[in-house]
Design a protein around this motif. Structure first.
Motif, mmCIF file in Angstrom:
data_model
loop_
_atom_site.group_PDB
_atom_site.id
_atom_site.type_symbol
_atom_site.label_atom_id
_atom_site.label_comp_id
_atom_site.label_asym_id
_atom_site.label_seq_id
_atom_site.Cartn_x
_atom_site.Cartn_y
_atom_site.Cartn_z
ATOM 1 N N LEU A 1 0.813 -1.205 0.000
ATOM 2 C CA LEU A 1 0.000 0.000 0.000
ATOM 3 C C LEU A 1 0.850 1.260 0.000
ATOM 4 O O LEU A 1 2.008 1.267 0.428
ATOM 5 C CB LEU A 1 -0.926 0.004 1.219
ATOM 6 N N GLN A 2 0.270 2.343 -0.503
ATOM 7 C CA GLN A 2 0.891 3.660 -0.442
ATOM 8 C C GLN A 2 -0.218 4.703 -0.421
ATOM 9 O O GLN A 2 -1.367 4.414 -0.754
ATOM 10 C CB GLN A 2 1.838 3.895 -1.627
ATOM 11 N N SER A 3 0.139 5.893 -0.026
ATOM 12 C CA SER A 3 -0.857 6.953 0.093
ATOM 13 C C SER A 3 -1.277 7.449 -1.293
ATOM 14 O O SER A 3 -0.536 7.300 -2.274
ATOM 15 C CB SER A 3 -0.282 8.130 0.887
ATOM 16 N N PRO A 4 -2.464 8.055 -1.403
ATOM 17 C CA PRO A 4 -2.885 8.630 -2.682
ATOM 18 C C PRO A 4 -1.880 9.652 -3.213
ATOM 19 O O PRO A 4 -1.658 9.743 -4.424
ATOM 20 C CB PRO A 4 -4.233 9.282 -2.346
ATOM 21 N N ALA A 5 -1.273 10.416 -2.311
ATOM 22 C CA ALA A 5 -0.294 11.422 -2.733
ATOM 23 C C ALA A 5 0.945 10.755 -3.337
ATOM 24 O O ALA A 5 1.484 11.219 -4.349
ATOM 25 C CB ALA A 5 0.101 12.298 -1.546
ATOM 26 N N ASP A 6 1.402 9.660 -2.709
ATOM 27 C CA ASP A 6 2.553 8.935 -3.242
ATOM 28 C C ASP A 6 2.216 8.340 -4.610
ATOM 29 O O ASP A 6 3.050 8.343 -5.518
ATOM 30 C CB ASP A 6 2.969 7.819 -2.276
ATOM 31 N N ARG A 7 1.022 7.824 -4.752
ATOM 32 C CA ARG A 7 0.606 7.254 -6.040
ATOM 33 C C ARG A 7 0.505 8.337 -7.120
ATOM 34 O O ARG A 7 0.907 8.126 -8.266
ATOM 35 C CB ARG A 7 -0.748 6.553 -5.865
ATOM 36 N N GLU A 8 0.007 9.475 -6.766
ATOM 37 C CA GLU A 8 -0.166 10.566 -7.719
ATOM 38 C C GLU A 8 1.182 11.064 -8.250
ATOM 39 O O GLU A 8 1.267 11.567 -9.369
ATOM 40 C CB GLU A 8 -0.918 11.720 -7.058
ATOM 41 N N ILE B 1 11.241 5.135 -10.340
ATOM 42 C CA ILE B 1 12.107 6.002 -9.535
ATOM 43 C C ILE B 1 11.297 6.765 -8.489
ATOM 44 O O ILE B 1 11.731 6.945 -7.344
ATOM 45 C CB ILE B 1 12.880 6.988 -10.439
ATOM 46 N N PHE B 2 10.095 7.183 -8.873
ATOM 47 C CA PHE B 2 9.280 7.990 -7.974
ATOM 48 C C PHE B 2 8.179 7.185 -7.271
ATOM 49 O O PHE B 2 7.261 7.758 -6.694
ATOM 50 C CB PHE B 2 8.684 9.171 -8.744
ATOM 51 N N ASP B 3 8.291 5.874 -7.318
ATOM 52 C CA ASP B 3 7.348 5.005 -6.615
ATOM 53 C C ASP B 3 7.878 4.761 -5.202
ATOM 54 O O ASP B 3 8.963 4.200 -5.033
ATOM 55 C CB ASP B 3 7.204 3.677 -7.378
ATOM 56 N N SER B 4 7.118 5.176 -4.204
ATOM 57 C CA SER B 4 7.571 5.075 -2.806
ATOM 58 C C SER B 4 7.789 3.644 -2.348
ATOM 59 O O SER B 4 8.466 3.394 -1.354
ATOM 60 C CB SER B 4 6.545 5.760 -1.885
ATOM 61 N N THR C 1 20.936 14.722 -10.387
ATOM 62 C CA THR C 1 21.789 15.796 -9.845
ATOM 63 C C THR C 1 21.613 15.955 -8.345
ATOM 64 O O THR C 1 22.575 16.297 -7.623
ATOM 65 C CB THR C 1 21.503 17.133 -10.551
ATOM 66 N N ALA C 2 20.392 15.712 -7.852
ATOM 67 C CA ALA C 2 20.133 15.863 -6.416
ATOM 68 C C ALA C 2 20.499 14.615 -5.627
ATOM 69 O O ALA C 2 20.759 14.678 -4.432
ATOM 70 C CB ALA C 2 18.657 16.201 -6.189
ATOM 71 N N GLY C 3 20.458 13.467 -6.331
ATOM 72 C CA GLY C 3 20.773 12.218 -5.655
ATOM 73 C C GLY C 3 19.644 11.725 -4.789
ATOM 74 O O GLY C 3 19.809 10.832 -3.960
ATOM 75 N N LYS C 4 18.487 12.341 -4.970
ATOM 76 C CA LYS C 4 17.338 11.915 -4.184
ATOM 77 C C LYS C 4 16.075 12.350 -4.914
ATOM 78 O O LYS C 4 16.089 13.197 -5.783
ATOM 79 C CB LYS C 4 17.371 12.537 -2.793
ATOM 80 N N VAL C 5 14.933 11.709 -4.528
ATOM 81 C CA VAL C 5 13.655 12.055 -5.142
ATOM 82 C C VAL C 5 13.152 13.371 -4.551
ATOM 83 O O VAL C 5 13.178 13.531 -3.342
ATOM 84 C CB VAL C 5 12.626 10.931 -4.880
#
Length: 240
Positions: free
Chosen positions: A137-144, A184-187, A236-240
């Motif tokens: 599971l993940q939050s709606p915000a994470d899914r969006e 990459i952006f999937d929590s 460049t940031a090394g993080k999401v």
């Protein structure tokens, strides 16, 4: 109305180089799709015409081709969208660029799918499967956060509209970057660093010149160039 089709033809068994086949269709409706017209050419005039299609409803992505100089799905492109208000409309159809032509409008998709596979387009996680057997599971915000890039149907319209890909087929291409973005952006995913390493490669995301051809070509209206920019920022940031 009448449609005059100019179709790029090539049969490796008989032709030394591509040639243009010209066909005239009568009683064409402005709501007909280009795929409808290609079917009529194949079924009524020349059964040797070869093309790839499946669902005919813009879901499978198999009938991407170059129509009047721009990449599009033949099944989603209506005659009325191609301009011309007279009784005759001219339509030019070619295979998508940058991939080897196998016959007529069919190209070899394996180089494209090699790039797709290179970004590891699957969930990577060392976390145990939930005890109840349900999905992670993940939050709606994470899914969006990555919702837009889940829409890709792997039609290759974006990648084969890219001048950087035309110049060097080793470039991973917009579609593969879109797939990388989705994970990459999937929590829930833990393959962040591995994918960024692929994206930071010589033929990775930095080959993009921000021309926007890919965004314009996408039949699913994915913000491809924006996704590419976000992957660059993640590197460049090394993080999401």
């Amino acid at each position: 109305m009448q449609a005059k089709l100019r179709i790029r033809r090539f049969n490796p068994e008989t032709d030394k180089k591509p040639w243009w086949g010209e066909y005239t269709l009568n009683d064409v409706l402005r709501t007909d799709t280009v795929l409808d017209l290609l079917h009529r050419v194949k079924w009524e005039q020349d059964g040797t015409l070869t093309l790839r299609r499946s669902c005919a409803h813009g879901v499978c992505g198999s009938d991407a081709m170059r129509i009047n100089g721009a990449n599009a799905l033949a099944c989603k492109t209506l005659v009325k969208e191609l301009g011309g208000k007279g009784e005759t409309i001219k339509i030019q159809v070619e295979p998508i660029l940058g991939l080897p032509v196998e016959k007529d409008l069919i190209v070899d998709m394996e180089p494209f799918f090699d790039h797709y596979r290179s970004v590891m387009p699957f969930l990577i996680s060392d976390q145990p499967v939930p005890a109840d057997g349900r999905e992670r599971l993940q939050s709606p915000a994470d899914r969006e956060r990555f919702d837009d890039t889940t829409k890709c149907i792997l039609c290759a319209a974006c990648t084969t509209s890219c001048p950087s890909f035309w110049a060097d087929g080793r470039y991973v291409g917009p579609a593969a970057i879109v797939q990388a973005h989705r994970f990459i952006f999937d929590s829930r995913d833990e393959g962040f660093n591995d994918r960024l390493e692929v994206m930071a490669d010589t033929f990775g995301v930095w080959r993009c010149r921000t021309i926007f051809n890919c965004t314009n070509a996408c039949p699913r209206e994915i913000k491809v160039t924006e996704a590419i920019a976000e992957v660059k920022m993640a590197i460049t940031a090394g993080k999401v």
